[in-house]
Design a protein around this motif. Structure first.
Motif, PDB file in Angstrom:
ATOM      1  N   PHE A  59       9.686  58.223   0.901  1.00 36.44           N
ATOM      2  CA  PHE A  59       8.340  58.799   0.954  1.00 36.44           C
ATOM      3  C   PHE A  59       8.390  60.123   1.705  1.00 36.44           C
ATOM      4  CE2 PHE A  59       4.297  59.002   3.540  1.00 36.44           C
ATOM      5  CZ  PHE A  59       3.483  59.434   2.507  1.00 36.44           C
ATOM      6  N   ASP A  60       7.870  61.173   1.098  1.00 37.95           N
ATOM      7  CA  ASP A  60       7.822  62.500   1.719  1.00 37.95           C
ATOM      8  C   ASP A  60       6.390  62.800   2.142  1.00 37.95           C
ATOM      9  OD1 ASP A  60       7.948  65.207   2.434  1.00 37.95           O
ATOM     10  OD2 ASP A  60       9.483  65.629   0.945  1.00 37.95           O
ATOM     11  N   SER A  61       6.198  63.056   3.425  1.00 41.98           N
ATOM     12  CA  SER A  61       4.849  63.197   3.984  1.00 41.98           C
ATOM     13  C   SER A  61       4.266  64.601   3.883  1.00 41.98           C
ATOM     14  CB  SER A  61       4.857  62.771   5.462  1.00 41.98           C
ATOM     15  OG  SER A  61       5.717  63.616   6.216  1.00 41.98           O
ATOM     16  N   LEU A 251       0.051  56.814  23.624  1.00 43.89           N
ATOM     17  CA  LEU A 251      -0.824  57.531  22.696  1.00 43.89           C
ATOM     18  C   LEU A 251      -0.380  57.268  21.255  1.00 43.89           C
ATOM     19  CD1 LEU A 251      -1.273  61.010  24.437  1.00 43.89           C
ATOM     20  CD2 LEU A 251      -2.644  58.939  24.671  1.00 43.89           C
ATOM     21  N   ASN A 252      -1.336  57.227  20.347  1.00 41.36           N
ATOM     22  CA  ASN A 252      -1.051  56.995  18.929  1.00 41.36           C
ATOM     23  C   ASN A 252      -0.719  58.335  18.283  1.00 41.36           C
ATOM     24  OD1 ASN A 252      -0.826  56.021  16.353  1.00 41.36           O
ATOM     25  ND2 ASN A 252      -2.702  54.802  16.438  1.00 41.36           N
ATOM     26  N   ILE A 253       0.489  58.797  18.563  1.00 38.97           N
ATOM     27  CA  ILE A 253       0.934  60.114  18.116  1.00 38.97           C
ATOM     28  C   ILE A 253       2.173  59.951  17.244  1.00 38.97           C
ATOM     29  CG2 ILE A 253       2.227  60.384  20.283  1.00 38.97           C
ATOM     30  CD1 ILE A 253       0.709  63.259  18.231  1.00 38.97           C
ATOM     31  N   SER A 254       2.241  60.700  16.174  1.00 38.89           N
ATOM     32  CA  SER A 254       3.428  60.724  15.328  1.00 38.89           C
ATOM     33  C   SER A 254       3.765  62.172  15.013  1.00 38.89           C
ATOM     34  CB  SER A 254       3.200  59.937  14.036  1.00 38.89           C
ATOM     35  OG  SER A 254       2.137  60.503  13.292  1.00 38.89           O
ATOM     36  N   CYS A 255       4.989  62.389  14.550  1.00 37.05           N
ATOM     37  CA  CYS A 255       5.387  63.754  14.212  1.00 37.05           C
ATOM     38  C   CYS A 255       6.488  63.729  13.164  1.00 37.05           C
ATOM     39  CB  CYS A 255       5.855  64.512  15.452  1.00 37.05           C
ATOM     40  SG  CYS A 255       7.370  63.848  16.190  1.00 37.05           S
ATOM     41  N   SER A 256       6.715  64.876  12.546  1.00 32.58           N
ATOM     42  CA  SER A 256       7.767  65.012  11.540  1.00 32.58           C
ATOM     43  C   SER A 256       8.612  66.240  11.838  1.00 32.58           C
ATOM     44  CB  SER A 256       7.157  65.131  10.136  1.00 32.58           C
ATOM     45  OG  SER A 256       6.413  66.338  10.014  1.00 32.58           O
ATOM     46  N   VAL A 257       9.740  66.323  11.162  1.00 38.98           N
ATOM     47  CA  VAL A 257      10.622  67.485  11.252  1.00 38.98           C
ATOM     48  C   VAL A 257      11.193  67.734   9.864  1.00 38.98           C
ATOM     49  CG1 VAL A 257      12.710  66.154  11.796  1.00 38.98           C
ATOM     50  CG2 VAL A 257      12.498  68.517  12.614  1.00 38.98           C
ATOM     51  N   THR A 299      11.830  59.324  18.650  1.00 37.20           N
ATOM     52  CA  THR A 299      10.707  60.168  19.071  1.00 37.20           C
ATOM     53  C   THR A 299      10.066  60.838  17.861  1.00 37.20           C
ATOM     54  OG1 THR A 299      11.731  60.586  21.219  1.00 37.20           O
ATOM     55  CG2 THR A 299      10.015  62.117  20.511  1.00 37.20           C
ATOM     56  N   ILE A 300      10.907  61.356  16.968  1.00 37.99           N
ATOM     57  CA  ILE A 300      10.431  61.949  15.722  1.00 37.99           C
ATOM     58  C   ILE A 300      10.386  60.842  14.680  1.00 37.99           C
ATOM     59  CG2 ILE A 300      10.897  63.638  13.906  1.00 37.99           C
ATOM     60  CD1 ILE A 300      12.280  65.361  16.033  1.00 37.99           C
ATOM     61  N   ASP A 301       9.210  60.604  14.131  1.00 43.77           N
ATOM     62  CA  ASP A 301       8.990  59.445  13.269  1.00 43.77           C
ATOM     63  C   ASP A 301       9.563  59.600  11.880  1.00 43.77           C
ATOM     64  OD1 ASP A 301       6.845  57.762  14.941  1.00 43.77           O
ATOM     65  OD2 ASP A 301       6.394  59.895  15.128  1.00 43.77           O
ATOM     66  N   MET A 302       9.549  60.807  11.347  1.00 43.63           N
ATOM     67  CA  MET A 302       9.886  60.964   9.936  1.00 43.63           C
ATOM     68  C   MET A 302      10.456  62.349   9.665  1.00 43.63           C
ATOM     69  SD  MET A 302       5.940  61.274   8.620  1.00 43.63           S
ATOM     70  CE  MET A 302       5.414  60.121   9.893  1.00 43.63           C
ATOM     71  N   ILE A 303      11.109  62.454   8.523  1.00 42.97           N
ATOM     72  CA  ILE A 303      11.628  63.731   8.045  1.00 42.97           C
ATOM     73  C   ILE A 303      10.905  64.068   6.751  1.00 42.97           C
ATOM     74  CG2 ILE A 303      13.661  65.004   7.295  1.00 42.97           C
ATOM     75  CD1 ILE A 303      15.334  62.949   8.892  1.00 42.97           C
ATOM     76  N   GLU A 351      10.380  53.384   5.926  1.00 44.21           N
ATOM     77  CA  GLU A 351       9.419  52.552   6.650  1.00 44.21           C
ATOM     78  C   GLU A 351       8.588  53.339   7.652  1.00 44.21           C
ATOM     79  OE1 GLU A 351      11.164  49.955   9.779  1.00 44.21           O
ATOM     80  OE2 GLU A 351      13.056  50.555   8.881  1.00 44.21           O
ATOM     81  N   LYS A 352       9.182  54.310   8.352  1.00 46.66           N
ATOM     82  CA  LYS A 352       8.432  55.017   9.391  1.00 46.66           C
ATOM     83  C   LYS A 352       7.311  55.881   8.817  1.00 46.66           C
ATOM     84  CE  LYS A 352      11.692  54.947  13.224  1.00 46.66           C
ATOM     85  NZ  LYS A 352      12.382  55.753  14.246  1.00 46.66           N
TER      86      LYS A 352
END
Length: 419
Positions: A59-61, A251-257, A299-303, A351-352
């Motif tokens: 899955f690509d966000s 905190l409900n925080i997520s991030c991508s790279v 720390t970084i949830d997804m790519i 999954e992330k």
């Protein structure tokens, strides 16, 4: 569709077969049997590839297909084909279209287009009307129609109160707010990283502080309001540190790279190639190392590929005048296998991101729907123009060494093979 995958190594940490090489029988889109050896019977298509691996569908966000409004860059139909042959069974579509995706009928258009293809399309709605950062768009109406998150693609929100209101309002329906990390007052007209290389090349620059200050502000707002916040495409070591500390606070925080921020740095700017003009800009080697560490430690949830096709008229010009963006679907897996452990990489593609964006997922098990990506993590090659399937050719990874290739996907009781 009946398919038999022969000698496929399963990569799914939630499956009892994780790390095992098995035959996988799929009938009418359902995984019927997983065993050491399954004999082909009847009208079944047998798939056998060198070093075949299988995981849950990627899955690509953050993907831009440019339709409606910029079909000369990419259409949804061609974008779906590119995504499928790049290993993605689902993508979140950015709202950088014309007209904007700031009302429910625009979301309906994308949902209806997505129902026709093998790749699941999930629209991201604009956070503000016309992406102008002045008034909130119709968030709830878009959510009910199928939007999975809300943000103005690659546009930061300077109005802190508006982000505060958005975070509070979205909690009523568990909505996800996206905030692009850049303080425009600090960024000004820069387009590369501020540092030694920007000085040598005489290019207008953006300091890391422009990203980090915006993230710090957004995290303070999130702590005050609650809710869910996603920060896309972070690029600096201090950004990783800020988000790591915020997660420790609960905190409900997520991030991508992106793959290009993990692999490349501002030393690649010496040829003034406009394909290297991306936002955020490529940072330093130190930043890239910190980003890789952030993916590995969670720390970084997804790519995300941050796939953004730009037509030649707006890209093959002087670097200062070129539009930001690179295509990235085709090069994502091959660029990431070089630098990340395989299970870490697959988790960051499956999954992330699905969990953060509320997109359904299931483990590889008998009785479950077949939503699968087929790949070889060991193949090596040079990424050239012949590997590009997008309508636009603005790839930052041209002529780069790759490790890992995609064989295809299985989804929606259908199969698409890349070769």
């Amino acid at each position: 569709m009946n398919v038999l995958l022969k000698s496929a190594k399963i990569i799914d940490k939630n499956s009892q077969f994780n790390g095992q090489t098995k035959d996988v029988l799929i009938e009418r889109g359902i995984i019927i049997q997983i065993a050491d050896n399954i004999e082909k019977k009847g009208n079944i298509r047998e798939i056998s590839y060198k070093n075949l691996h299988v995981s849950n569908g990627w899955f690509d966000s953050s993907v831009s297909f440019a339709e409606p409004g910029y079909e000369e860059r990419e259409t949804i139909d061609n974008g779906i084909d590119v995504a499928a042959k790049s290993g993605f069974t689902a993508v979140a579509l950015n709202p950088n279209t014309n007209p904007k995706i700031d009302h429910k009928s625009a979301v309906e258009f994308l949902v209806n287009k997505g129902n026709l293809g093998i790749v699941d399309l999930y629209p991201i709605g604009n956070l503000t009307i016309n992406a102008e950062g002045k008034e909130l768009a119709e968030l709830y109406d878009m959510f009910r129609t199928g939007a999975i998150a809300f943000g103005d693609y690659n546009k930061s929100l300077s109005n802190a109160n508006l982000l505060k209101v958005a975070l509070l309002y979205a909690q009523n329906f568990d909505g996800l707010v996206i905030s692009f990390p850049q303080d425009n007052q600090l960024a000004q007209h820069g387009f590369v990283n501020e540092g030694v290389n920007s000085t040598k090349l005489g290019l207008k620059s953006i300091p890391s502080l422009a990203e980090e200050l915006q993230i710090a502000r957004d995290l303070f707002l999130l702590e005050y309001t609650g809710g869910k916040l996603h920060i896309p495409t972070i690029s600096t070591a201090n950004s990783v540190k800020l988000i790591r500390e915020a997660k420790k606070k609960g905190l409900n925080i997520s991030c991508s790279v992106t793959p290009h921020h993990l692999n490349l740095n501002d030393e690649f700017l010496h040829d003034f190639d406009p394909d290297f003009k991306v936002t955020p800009p490529l940072r330093t080697k130190t930043d890239s190392k910190a980003l890789i560490k952030g993916v590995i430690d969670g720390t970084i949830d997804m790519i995300t590929s941050d796939h953004n096709p730009i037509d030649i008229e707006n890209k093959k010009v002087e670097m200062e005048n070129a539009l930001y963006g690179t295509i990235g679907l085709e090069s994502a897996f091959g660029s990431l296998c070089k630098i990340l452990p395989l299970e870490t990489l697959i988790s960051a593609l499956t999954e992330k991101p699905r969990s953060v964006f509320g997109v359904s997922s299931s483990k590889i098990a008998e009785g479950n729907s077949a939503n699968l990506t087929l790949f070889n993590p060991e193949s090596e090659y040079i990424f050239t123009s012949s590997n590009i399937r997008s309508s636009s050719k603005n790839s930052i990874f041209k002529n780069q060494k790759m490790k890992g290739s995609v064989y295809g996907i299985i989804n929606k009781n259908n199969i698409v093979l890349a070769q």
